[in-house]
Scaffold this motif. Structure first.
Motif, PDB file in Angstrom:
ATOM      1  N   THR A 121     -24.878 -21.223 -18.628  1.00 41.78           N
ATOM      2  CA  THR A 121     -24.034 -20.084 -18.280  1.00 41.78           C
ATOM      3  C   THR A 121     -22.737 -20.556 -17.637  1.00 41.78           C
ATOM      4  O   THR A 121     -22.674 -21.671 -17.115  1.00 41.78           O
ATOM      5  CB  THR A 121     -24.769 -19.151 -17.298  1.00 41.78           C
ATOM      6  N   PRO A 122     -21.690 -19.724 -17.670  1.00 39.70           N
ATOM      7  CA  PRO A 122     -20.403 -20.131 -17.073  1.00 39.70           C
ATOM      8  C   PRO A 122     -20.487 -20.307 -15.554  1.00 39.70           C
ATOM      9  O   PRO A 122     -19.906 -21.230 -14.997  1.00 39.70           O
ATOM     10  CB  PRO A 122     -19.458 -18.982 -17.450  1.00 39.70           C
ATOM     11  N   GLN A 123     -21.180 -19.399 -14.883  1.00 40.27           N
ATOM     12  CA  GLN A 123     -21.310 -19.457 -13.428  1.00 40.27           C
ATOM     13  C   GLN A 123     -22.676 -20.050 -13.075  1.00 40.27           C
ATOM     14  O   GLN A 123     -23.627 -19.333 -12.749  1.00 40.27           O
ATOM     15  CB  GLN A 123     -21.158 -18.049 -12.830  1.00 40.27           C
ATOM     16  N   LYS A 124     -22.760 -21.368 -13.159  1.00 39.66           N
ATOM     17  CA  LYS A 124     -24.072 -22.038 -13.056  1.00 39.66           C
ATOM     18  C   LYS A 124     -24.755 -21.779 -11.718  1.00 39.66           C
ATOM     19  O   LYS A 124     -25.925 -21.399 -11.662  1.00 39.66           O
ATOM     20  CB  LYS A 124     -23.900 -23.539 -13.273  1.00 39.66           C
ATOM     21  N   ALA A 125     -24.039 -22.011 -10.619  1.00 39.41           N
ATOM     22  CA  ALA A 125     -24.655 -21.875  -9.297  1.00 39.41           C
ATOM     23  C   ALA A 125     -25.061 -20.428  -9.035  1.00 39.41           C
ATOM     24  O   ALA A 125     -26.180 -20.158  -8.559  1.00 39.41           O
ATOM     25  CB  ALA A 125     -23.695 -22.376  -8.223  1.00 39.41           C
ATOM     26  N   ALA A 126     -24.160 -19.496  -9.321  1.00 40.19           N
ATOM     27  CA  ALA A 126     -24.464 -18.091  -9.080  1.00 40.19           C
ATOM     28  C   ALA A 126     -25.655 -17.633  -9.934  1.00 40.19           C
ATOM     29  O   ALA A 126     -26.528 -16.887  -9.457  1.00 40.19           O
ATOM     30  CB  ALA A 126     -23.232 -17.234  -9.396  1.00 40.19           C
ATOM     31  N   THR A 127     -25.711 -18.084 -11.173  1.00 43.40           N
ATOM     32  CA  THR A 127     -26.825 -17.715 -12.054  1.00 43.40           C
ATOM     33  C   THR A 127     -28.142 -18.279 -11.527  1.00 43.40           C
ATOM     34  O   THR A 127     -29.173 -17.584 -11.511  1.00 43.40           O
ATOM     35  CB  THR A 127     -26.575 -18.237 -13.478  1.00 43.40           C
ATOM     36  N   PHE A 128     -28.109 -19.525 -11.080  1.00 44.29           N
ATOM     37  CA  PHE A 128     -29.329 -20.154 -10.562  1.00 44.29           C
ATOM     38  C   PHE A 128     -29.833 -19.395  -9.337  1.00 44.29           C
ATOM     39  O   PHE A 128     -31.041 -19.137  -9.205  1.00 44.29           O
ATOM     40  CB  PHE A 128     -29.058 -21.606 -10.211  1.00 44.29           C
ATOM     41  N   ILE A 129     -28.943 -19.004  -8.445  1.00 45.22           N
ATOM     42  CA  ILE A 129     -29.348 -18.252  -7.250  1.00 45.22           C
ATOM     43  C   ILE A 129     -29.976 -16.922  -7.659  1.00 45.22           C
ATOM     44  O   ILE A 129     -31.031 -16.522  -7.144  1.00 45.22           O
ATOM     45  CB  ILE A 129     -28.136 -18.021  -6.326  1.00 45.22           C
ATOM     46  N   ARG A 130     -29.337 -16.215  -8.590  1.00 46.65           N
ATOM     47  CA  ARG A 130     -29.857 -14.927  -9.039  1.00 46.65           C
ATOM     48  C   ARG A 130     -31.246 -15.072  -9.663  1.00 46.65           C
ATOM     49  O   ARG A 130     -32.158 -14.289  -9.375  1.00 46.65           O
ATOM     50  CB  ARG A 130     -28.884 -14.299 -10.041  1.00 46.65           C
ATOM     51  N   LEU A 131     -31.405 -16.096 -10.517  1.00 46.06           N
ATOM     52  CA  LEU A 131     -32.705 -16.320 -11.154  1.00 46.06           C
ATOM     53  C   LEU A 131     -33.778 -16.677 -10.131  1.00 46.06           C
ATOM     54  O   LEU A 131     -34.929 -16.234 -10.236  1.00 46.06           O
ATOM     55  CB  LEU A 131     -32.582 -17.431 -12.199  1.00 46.06           C
ATOM     56  N   GLN A 151     -23.003 -20.924  -1.348  1.00 44.73           N
ATOM     57  CA  GLN A 151     -24.000 -20.937  -2.423  1.00 44.73           C
ATOM     58  C   GLN A 151     -25.044 -22.026  -2.184  1.00 44.73           C
ATOM     59  O   GLN A 151     -26.246 -21.810  -2.395  1.00 44.73           O
ATOM     60  CB  GLN A 151     -23.318 -21.153  -3.769  1.00 44.73           C
ATOM     61  N   LEU A 152     -24.587 -23.194  -1.726  1.00 37.64           N
ATOM     62  CA  LEU A 152     -25.515 -24.295  -1.467  1.00 37.64           C
ATOM     63  C   LEU A 152     -26.491 -23.935  -0.350  1.00 37.64           C
ATOM     64  O   LEU A 152     -27.689 -24.249  -0.428  1.00 37.64           O
ATOM     65  CB  LEU A 152     -24.731 -25.556  -1.119  1.00 37.64           C
ATOM     66  N   GLN A 153     -25.995 -23.247   0.674  1.00 33.75           N
ATOM     67  CA  GLN A 153     -26.882 -22.836   1.765  1.00 33.75           C
ATOM     68  C   GLN A 153     -27.936 -21.855   1.249  1.00 33.75           C
ATOM     69  O   GLN A 153     -29.115 -21.934   1.634  1.00 33.75           O
ATOM     70  CB  GLN A 153     -26.053 -22.187   2.887  1.00 33.75           C
ATOM     71  N   SER A 154     -27.534 -20.954   0.367  1.00 35.01           N
ATOM     72  CA  SER A 154     -28.498 -19.999  -0.212  1.00 35.01           C
ATOM     73  C   SER A 154     -29.544 -20.726  -1.051  1.00 35.01           C
ATOM     74  O   SER A 154     -30.742 -20.408  -0.990  1.00 35.01           O
ATOM     75  CB  SER A 154     -27.760 -18.978  -1.086  1.00 35.01           C
ATOM     76  N   ILE A 155     -29.084 -21.710  -1.838  1.00 33.46           N
ATOM     77  CA  ILE A 155     -30.016 -22.470  -2.680  1.00 33.46           C
ATOM     78  C   ILE A 155     -31.017 -23.220  -1.815  1.00 33.46           C
ATOM     79  O   ILE A 155     -32.225 -23.252  -2.109  1.00 33.46           O
ATOM     80  CB  ILE A 155     -29.236 -23.441  -3.588  1.00 33.46           C
ATOM     81  N   LEU A 156     -30.556 -23.816  -0.738  1.00 38.81           N
ATOM     82  CA  LEU A 156     -31.461 -24.542   0.167  1.00 38.81           C
ATOM     83  C   LEU A 156     -32.522 -23.610   0.743  1.00 38.81           C
ATOM     84  O   LEU A 156     -33.702 -23.972   0.826  1.00 38.81           O
ATOM     85  CB  LEU A 156     -30.656 -25.194   1.301  1.00 38.81           C
ATOM     86  N   THR A 157     -32.092 -22.436   1.154  1.00 43.95           N
ATOM     87  CA  THR A 157     -33.039 -21.461   1.709  1.00 43.95           C
ATOM     88  C   THR A 157     -34.099 -21.083   0.682  1.00 43.95           C
ATOM     89  O   THR A 157     -35.299 -21.047   0.975  1.00 43.95           O
ATOM     90  CB  THR A 157     -32.288 -20.205   2.178  1.00 43.95           C
TER      91      THR A 157
END
Length: 576
Positions: A486-496, A452-458
């Motif tokens: 939201t409960p799934q903070k990282a996943a939600t941030f990536i989706r948004l 997830q962190l790698q996706s966020i960096l990209t």
């Protein structure tokens, strides 16, 4: 070392390994006549080294300025008291605390040739009984004096007792030789268990450096049989342990005294340890090194030292080594073994150890891996530690040494941040602002997994060239706020972020299409279709390339190519 000591005019101190305390109160010659010069300090340095005795040697003040055998003169000058008497008491107390009787050897040089051609006169306070002007104040038994004389004469040095009441017998109550015999004279010194002798040497024994060192060798061979060796584990005063200078902390790899990292000092741990020492005593002695300046430095046990100080301990048990006893690599291995007995080093302390070892022994990462990798236990079981693993630990520690990103270091220490993320993702980021923003605003609040962190960096790098700028963007901040609810903070941030990126792409595509339509009509006519001329972004490339569609025939290709040429010269196709 001898020449360096001689050049540095000071009152030199040496820690010992036995019950002998050597005092040279007036090491500098008093006269300017070259024939009357002597090298008593050279004798003192060599004798202290050979005997491995405690020693205080005055290589600073000439006797004509202040006679350090005269306690009345010394007491009137606080600076001299602090640099001379205080050290004498410190060393005497240490010998006594370890259940040994101190033997104090006071060495001086006669102003003139000694009577009857003698080399050394022994003074033990032998005045004349019943004569107040020449009080009889013995500081050692005559039988013991006899044994010392025999041993020295076996080395070819002639001796005699100083005449009773002479200036060479140390009988005066104010004489240094009487330091331990006078009640209510100097606080804390009176102790009849201390034996003291005044040795007055003939000038010819120390006329020059070579002769002085030769005499020292003979005295060492004579006196070594009378020394009582200190145990390996002994009691030392906490005030004799120095921790202020950088070299005193050479083998201390636990993070300490660093105001930027409050949690690293582990105050609760020190308090708990102090309580344990107060209740149960010190279960594991410190490991100390005897330095050449009369103090100790810590090899192992810095936190035990801190805890003992906290509860007001004066003495502490310690295992004592001399710096010359082992190699530097040996000391690093000893410190590492001692420090990992009860608690493993944390990742930053491992990096601190590796950086210190590298700087001290000039080792690269491959060498560090070979020498210390297995002992540190940082590699995969059954496999050799690689130089890249060493590099990761050192990179994280260097964040600390550069005074950058203190919260990252704190959280690595306290196991709130995975070392792999700190070493492989955060440490390589050169800009500390980018590193801090990524950790404090993304990693810490969102707790993303590694993928997830790698996706966020990209996604962040697609928005701005700098991480801190991208994270500070108002759109990103808004998405972070939404994700935190939201409960799934990282996943939600990536989706948004992905949705926002898709919306931006659609908007940009519409704007580009509108721009190309306007250009088509301007250069090729209002009724020209996409089949005749069109430009489309190539989604398969990362360089913003465009694909040109142009329909030409034998009749119009000159005209069409000319229009395209004018278009390319006049229009910026890569801006909105």
């Amino acid at each position: 070392m001898k020449s360096n000591q001689q050049k540095n005019r000071s009152i030199s101190t040496f820690l010992g390994n036995n019950n002998i305390l050597l005092l040279v109160p007036n090491g500098l010659p008093s006269h300017t006549n070259k024939e009357d010069q002597h090298s008593l300090t050279d004798l003192g340095f060599v004798l202290a080294q050979q005997l491995q005795s405690y020693a205080v040697i005055n290589n600073k003040y000439k006797k004509t300025l202040i006679d350090l055998t005269d306690m009345q003169a010394v007491k009137t000058r606080k600076k001299v008291t602090d640099t001379f008497l205080v050290h004498i008491k410190r060393f005497t107390d240490e010998i006594l605390e370890n259940d040994m009787a101190p033997l104090v050897l006071i060495v001086q040089v006669a102003d003139t040739t000694l009577p009857q051609g003698k080399h050394i006169l022994f003074g033990y306070g032998q005045g004349e009984r019943g004569v107040p002007e020449k009080p009889h104040n013995p500081t050692i038994s005559p039988s013991q004096i006899s044994r010392y004389r025999v041993a020295i004469e076996d080395q070819g040095i002639t001796t005699d007792l100083a005449p009773p009441g002479s200036i060479y017998c140390g009988h005066s109550p104010d004489h240094l030789n009487q330091l331990y015999r006078q009640k209510n004279y100097l606080e804390g010194f009176y102790n009849t268990n201390v034996s003291s002798i005044l040795l007055t040497l003939a000038p010819e024994l120390v006329r020059e450096k070579g002769l002085a060192e030769h005499t020292a060798e003979k005295l060492w061979r004579a006196m070594q049989q009378f020394q009582q060796k200190m145990p390996l584990v002994r009691k030392v005063q906490l005030k004799s342990i120095e921790t202020q200078k950088e070299e005193d902390l050479q083998y201390i790899f636990r993070i300490h005294n660093d105001a930027q990292y409050d949690e690293l000092t582990r105050e609760s741990y020190i308090d708990e340890l102090a309580g344990s020492i107060e209740k149960n005593g010190l279960l594991h002695p410190l490991v100390l090194l005897r330095k050449n300046d009369g103090y100790y430095k810590i090899l192992c046990g810095f936190r035990r030292f801190q805890a003992a100080k906290r509860i007001g301990r004066v003495w502490i048990e310690a295992k004592i080594f001399q710096e010359r006893d082992f190699t530097t690599e040996d000391f690093f291995n000893i410190s590492l073994a001692e420090n990992t007995k009860r608690r493993n080093l944390n990742p930053v302390e491992i990096g601190n150890f590796l950086d210190t070892a590298s700087d001290t022994m000039h080792l690269n990462n491959t060498m560090l891996a070979e020498k210390f990798g297995e002992t540190l236990g940082i590699g995969a079981p059954g496999q050799k530690v690689s130089h890249t693993t060493i590099h990761k630990y050192r990179k994280v520690n260097q964040i600390r040494t550069r005074n950058e990103s203190p919260e990252i270091i704190n959280d690595v220490i306290n196991e709130k941040l995975q070392f792999s993320i700190a070493a492989e993702i955060l440490a390589p980021i050169k800009d500390p602002h980018d590193r801090d923003s990524l950790y404090l605003e993304i990693i810490k609040p969102l707790a993303p997994t590694r993928p997830q962190l790698q996706s966020i960096l990209t996604l962040l790098k697609e928005r701005e060239t700098g991480l801190s700028k991208a994270i500070a963007h108002k759109d990103v901040q808004l998405l972070l706020t939404k994700a935190m609810d939201t409960p799934q903070k990282a996943a939600t941030f990536i989706r948004l972020m992905q949705q926002k990126g898709t919306q931006s792409a659609v908007t940009n595509q519409k704007q580009f299409t509108k721009k190309i339509t306007k250009i088509r009509q301007q250069y090729f006519g209002r009724h020209t279709s996409k089949k005749d001329f069109n430009l489309t972004p190539d989604s398969g490339t990362a360089n913003g390339e465009l694909t040109l569609n142009l329909r030409i025939n034998q009749k119009n290709y000159h005209e069409m190519l000319d229009k395209v040429s004018r278009l390319l010269h006049q229009e910026d196709l890569f801006t909105e």
